[in-house]
Design a protein around this motif. Structure first.
Motif, mmCIF file in Angstrom:
data_model
loop_
_atom_site.group_PDB
_atom_site.id
_atom_site.type_symbol
_atom_site.label_atom_id
_atom_site.label_comp_id
_atom_site.label_asym_id
_atom_site.label_seq_id
_atom_site.Cartn_x
_atom_site.Cartn_y
_atom_site.Cartn_z
ATOM 1 N N TYR A 31 0.853 -1.190 0.000
ATOM 2 C CA TYR A 31 0.000 0.000 0.000
ATOM 3 C C TYR A 31 0.880 1.228 0.000
ATOM 4 O O TYR A 31 1.747 1.380 0.857
ATOM 5 C CB TYR A 31 -0.923 0.013 1.224
ATOM 6 C CG TYR A 31 -1.986 -1.044 1.138
ATOM 7 C CD1 TYR A 31 -3.241 -0.746 0.632
ATOM 8 C CD2 TYR A 31 -1.729 -2.344 1.524
ATOM 9 C CE1 TYR A 31 -4.217 -1.727 0.522
ATOM 10 C CE2 TYR A 31 -2.686 -3.332 1.422
ATOM 11 C CZ TYR A 31 -3.923 -3.015 0.920
ATOM 12 O OH TYR A 31 -4.880 -3.988 0.799
ATOM 13 N N ALA A 32 0.684 2.103 -0.979
ATOM 14 C CA ALA A 32 1.399 3.371 -1.039
ATOM 15 C C ALA A 32 0.593 4.380 -0.223
ATOM 16 O O ALA A 32 -0.597 4.569 -0.456
ATOM 17 C CB ALA A 32 1.542 3.841 -2.470
ATOM 18 N N VAL A 33 1.260 4.992 0.739
ATOM 19 C CA VAL A 33 0.617 6.002 1.575
ATOM 20 C C VAL A 33 1.233 7.344 1.207
ATOM 21 O O VAL A 33 2.443 7.550 1.348
ATOM 22 C CB VAL A 33 0.816 5.682 3.071
ATOM 23 C CG1 VAL A 33 0.232 6.790 3.937
ATOM 24 C CG2 VAL A 33 0.174 4.342 3.409
ATOM 25 N N HIS A 34 0.397 8.229 0.694
ATOM 26 C CA HIS A 34 0.838 9.545 0.266
ATOM 27 C C HIS A 34 0.514 10.536 1.386
ATOM 28 O O HIS A 34 -0.657 10.708 1.742
ATOM 29 C CB HIS A 34 0.123 9.961 -1.018
ATOM 30 C CG HIS A 34 0.295 8.968 -2.119
ATOM 31 N ND1 HIS A 34 1.348 9.027 -3.009
ATOM 32 C CD2 HIS A 34 -0.434 7.879 -2.466
ATOM 33 C CE1 HIS A 34 1.246 8.029 -3.866
ATOM 34 N NE2 HIS A 34 0.180 7.313 -3.560
ATOM 35 N N LEU A 35 1.554 11.154 1.929
ATOM 36 C CA LEU A 35 1.370 12.167 2.972
ATOM 37 C C LEU A 35 1.373 13.528 2.299
ATOM 38 O O LEU A 35 2.334 13.897 1.622
ATOM 39 C CB LEU A 35 2.490 12.086 4.005
ATOM 40 C CG LEU A 35 2.659 10.748 4.715
ATOM 41 C CD1 LEU A 35 3.880 10.787 5.626
ATOM 42 C CD2 LEU A 35 1.415 10.392 5.503
ATOM 43 N N LEU A 36 0.293 14.263 2.455
ATOM 44 C CA LEU A 36 0.175 15.612 1.912
ATOM 45 C C LEU A 36 0.541 16.567 3.043
ATOM 46 O O LEU A 36 -0.173 16.657 4.051
ATOM 47 C CB LEU A 36 -1.236 15.857 1.399
ATOM 48 C CG LEU A 36 -1.771 14.752 0.474
ATOM 49 C CD1 LEU A 36 -3.220 14.979 0.136
ATOM 50 C CD2 LEU A 36 -0.922 14.639 -0.764
ATOM 51 N N GLY A 85 2.392 23.268 3.018
ATOM 52 C CA GLY A 85 3.334 23.917 2.125
ATOM 53 C C GLY A 85 3.390 23.267 0.755
ATOM 54 O O GLY A 85 4.167 23.660 -0.097
ATOM 55 N N GLY A 86 2.569 22.215 0.544
ATOM 56 C CA GLY A 86 2.494 21.587 -0.756
ATOM 57 C C GLY A 86 3.450 20.419 -0.967
ATOM 58 O O GLY A 86 3.519 19.873 -2.058
ATOM 59 N N HIS A 87 4.186 20.060 0.051
ATOM 60 C CA HIS A 87 5.101 18.923 -0.075
ATOM 61 C C HIS A 87 4.321 17.615 -0.037
ATOM 62 O O HIS A 87 3.275 17.517 0.599
ATOM 63 C CB HIS A 87 6.140 18.940 1.050
ATOM 64 C CG HIS A 87 6.963 20.174 1.057
ATOM 65 N ND1 HIS A 87 7.967 20.404 0.162
ATOM 66 C CD2 HIS A 87 6.911 21.260 1.867
ATOM 67 C CE1 HIS A 87 8.507 21.590 0.411
ATOM 68 N NE2 HIS A 87 7.879 22.122 1.438
ATOM 69 N N ARG A 88 4.852 16.612 -0.707
ATOM 70 C CA ARG A 88 4.249 15.277 -0.722
ATOM 71 C C ARG A 88 5.335 14.253 -0.477
ATOM 72 O O ARG A 88 6.429 14.363 -1.018
ATOM 73 C CB ARG A 88 3.589 14.984 -2.063
ATOM 74 C CG ARG A 88 2.415 15.865 -2.365
ATOM 75 C CD ARG A 88 1.929 15.634 -3.792
ATOM 76 N NE ARG A 88 0.832 16.530 -4.071
ATOM 77 C CZ ARG A 88 -0.422 16.130 -4.200
ATOM 78 N NH1 ARG A 88 -0.720 14.855 -4.096
ATOM 79 N NH2 ARG A 88 -1.376 16.985 -4.444
ATOM 80 N N GLU A 89 5.008 13.252 0.317
ATOM 81 C CA GLU A 89 5.917 12.137 0.551
ATOM 82 C C GLU A 89 5.132 10.850 0.391
ATOM 83 O O GLU A 89 3.944 10.798 0.710
ATOM 84 C CB GLU A 89 6.517 12.183 1.962
ATOM 85 C CG GLU A 89 7.549 13.252 2.158
ATOM 86 C CD GLU A 89 8.831 13.019 1.367
ATOM 87 O OE1 GLU A 89 9.152 11.849 1.042
ATOM 88 O OE2 GLU A 89 9.509 14.009 1.074
ATOM 89 N N GLU A 90 5.797 9.826 -0.106
ATOM 90 C CA GLU A 90 5.163 8.517 -0.250
ATOM 91 C C GLU A 90 5.957 7.490 0.544
ATOM 92 O O GLU A 90 7.176 7.441 0.458
ATOM 93 C CB GLU A 90 5.132 8.080 -1.714
ATOM 94 C CG GLU A 90 4.523 6.706 -1.904
ATOM 95 C CD GLU A 90 4.610 6.213 -3.336
ATOM 96 O OE1 GLU A 90 4.960 5.025 -3.516
ATOM 97 O OE2 GLU A 90 4.340 7.001 -4.257
ATOM 98 N N VAL A 91 5.241 6.727 1.349
ATOM 99 C CA VAL A 91 5.838 5.602 2.059
ATOM 100 C C VAL A 91 4.985 4.378 1.757
ATOM 101 O O VAL A 91 3.829 4.500 1.364
ATOM 102 C CB VAL A 91 5.936 5.846 3.587
ATOM 103 C CG1 VAL A 91 6.917 6.956 3.876
ATOM 104 C CG2 VAL A 91 4.594 6.158 4.191
#
Length: 88
Positions: free
Chosen positions: A7-12, A15-21
């Motif tokens: 499962y890809a978890v996208h953290l929004l 400030g508009g940054h995005r990270e995927e774990v």
């Protein structure tokens, strides 16, 4: 029915940054979300976000800066070589 391989978890993040774990199971994500993230959602102290796919890599984030979370099942498939040859 197909089963997701992870499962890809996208953290929004503010400030508009995005990270995927990635998490191997939805239960792993739910446990981290309910036991670690939610209790500290207003905290300004850094929180460790598990990165299961990258050994030796770490992500820390301020929980109060997470504006949204999107969870996406990831399916990996193997392609039969005979089917690919038929398409050529």
């Amino acid at each position: 029915m197909r089963k997701p391989s992870s499962y890809a978890v996208h953290l929004l993040i503010q400030g508009g940054h995005r990270e995927e774990v990635r998490f191997k199971t939805i239960q792993e994500f739910q446990a981290w979300y309910t036991k670690v993230l939610i209790p500290k959602h207003n905290d300004n102290e850094f929180l460790n976000v598990p990165i299961k796919t990258m050994e030796g890599e770490y992500l820390v984030v301020r929980p109060c800066s997470i504006m949204g979370v999107r969870v996406e099942p990831v399916f990996t498939t193997s392609i039969d070589r005979d089917e690919v040859d038929d398409l050529e």
